[in-house]
Structure formats: structure tokens, C-alpha cells
Design an enzyme around this catalytic site. Structure first.
Site, PDB file in Angstrom:
ATOM      1  CG  HIS A  35     -27.812  42.243   2.075  1.00 11.99           C
ATOM      2  ND1 HIS A  35     -27.393  41.206   2.863  1.00 11.99           N
ATOM      3  CD2 HIS A  35     -26.891  42.361   1.084  1.00 11.99           C
ATOM      4  CE1 HIS A  35     -26.259  40.709   2.372  1.00 11.99           C
ATOM      5  NE2 HIS A  35     -25.937  41.395   1.295  1.00 11.99           N
ATOM      6  CD  GLU A 117     -27.620  45.590   3.915  1.00 12.87           C
ATOM      7  OE1 GLU A 117     -28.859  45.510   4.097  1.00 12.87           O
ATOM      8  OE2 GLU A 117     -26.797  44.872   4.503  1.00 12.87           O
ATOM      9  CG  HIS A 156     -28.113  38.076   3.588  1.00 15.28           C
ATOM     10  ND1 HIS A 156     -27.991  38.872   4.697  1.00 15.28           N
ATOM     11  CD2 HIS A 156     -27.012  37.286   3.607  1.00 15.28           C
ATOM     12  CE1 HIS A 156     -26.882  38.563   5.351  1.00 15.28           C
ATOM     13  NE2 HIS A 156     -26.266  37.602   4.698  1.00 15.28           N
ATOM     14  CG  ASP A 166     -31.474  40.187   4.611  1.00 21.17           C
ATOM     15  OD1 ASP A 166     -31.121  39.119   5.141  1.00 21.17           O
ATOM     16  OD2 ASP A 166     -30.672  41.058   4.253  1.00 21.17           O
TER      17      ASP A 166
END
Length: 184
Positions: A35, A117, A156, A166
Site C-alpha cells: 500500500h 504501507e 492494494h 495504491d
């Protein structure tokens, strides 16, 4: 990076958050989802991503944060622009990163995935330090959870098409996969 039996990385900053729960089947960890996030959008090095994952973000700190009120979201790890890694949720627990999602006919990807992330945006190039950290981290994850193979590392956007974009066009998949192969 070493991952212990409880899914905790031994060499990174631990930021235990409460935004997670038990997985339906811990033995089913078989997907790695990449992400991106920045708060406010496009701004890096702020404390707001950490505060969001910790459930302590001040939604009045920026006009764009109004949508974040009462949002309970997390990732297993966050990789800053510097390459520093923070872990929020042990890998054997279910982080809340994928939302409404599906991979190869299996819905609810949070049940069987690990979410990483990257501090970034869809259109801002990621740093070499982030790619290095992601490759090392991913290799450790793949060793600890062997159902995760390079073909089961996705964005994602791949598990929530039309809803999420993303890690975006700025993510260099070929560079990442080459680095992942080299770190073998």
C-alpha cells in the site's frame, strides 16, 4: 530481519496498536499486500500516519482529516521514506488494511494477508531506501510464511480494483522484484 513465532520483527521499532484482531486461520497467511499512505496527502515525515494507526489522530489538525474520524485502520508495517520500518501489528494477527477485497476468488484479504504501507503517493517515486527495506522485509516474511511467493505479492489496487489505486504508477515493480530476487 528476524520474525519470531508470534509474528514480531526483532530489529524494528514496535508500535503496538489496538486496531487488529485474530485471524480465522493463522496457517493461511499467503498474501503480501503493498500500500501507500501519506497524511496529509503528499506530505511526508509527519506524525499523522503513526497517529492514525495508533488511533490517536487529531482530525482537526488538517481539513482533509475529517473523513478519518472514528476510522479504525492499521497495517502490519509502515516503511518511511528513510527506509525505517515500524511494526504495528504482529504478522500472525489480522491487521485492518485491505478493506473490501478479493484475491483469486477469495474475499476478505485481511484474513490471509500481510499489509505493508509505504510512505508515499501513487505518483511520487519511492526512495531506494524504501525499496531496500521492503525487499529485506518481504524476504523475511516469505521465509517465515512460505505460502507467500513473488506471485502472491500484490498492490492494494490488485485486490480492490476500482476502489484503490495504491501503490500506484510510481511503484517500480520490476526494481522491487529484482531486489527481492537478489536478496535471496
Amino acid at each position: 530481519m528476524k520474525i519470531d513465532l508470534s509474528g514480531v520483527l526483532s530489529t524494528v521499532v514496535q508500535r503496538p496498536c489496538s486496531h487488529f484482531d485474530e485471524r480465522p486461520d493463522e496457517a493461511d497467511i499467503s498474501l503480501l499486500v503493498i500500500h501507500n499512505i501519506s497524511l496529509p496527502a503528499g506530505q511526508f515525515g509527519t506524525p499523522f500516519v503513526d497517529e492514525l494507526f495508533m488511533g490517536s489522530i487529531n482530525c482537526n489538525a488538517h481539513p482533509s482529516f475529517s473523513d478519518l474520524k472514528n476510522l479504525r485502520v492499521s497495517a502490519h508495517c509502515f516503511i518511511k521514506r528513510t527506509g525505517n520500518v515500524l511494526q504495528y501489528v504482529p504478522f500472525n494477527k489480522r491487521a485492518w488494511h485491505a478493506g473490501l477485497s478479493e484475491f483469486e476468488g477469495h474475499a476478505a484479504c485481511n484474513n490471509f494477508s500481510i499489509g505493508i504501507e509505504l510512505e508515499g503517493t501513487d505518483t511520487t517515486p519511492y526512495t531506494l531506501m524504501q525499496y531496500n527495506a521492503l525487499a529485506v522485509l518481504s524476504k523475511s516474511i516469505m521465509q517465515r510464511y512460505p505460502k507467500i511467493t513473488p506471485s502472491r505479492i500484490v498492490g492494494h489496487c490488485d485486490i480492490a480494483p476500482g476502489r484503490k489505486t495504491d501503490p500506484g504508477s510510481s511503484f517500480n515493480w520490476q526494481l522491487f522484484l529484482n531486489m527481492l530476487e537478489q536478496s535471496s
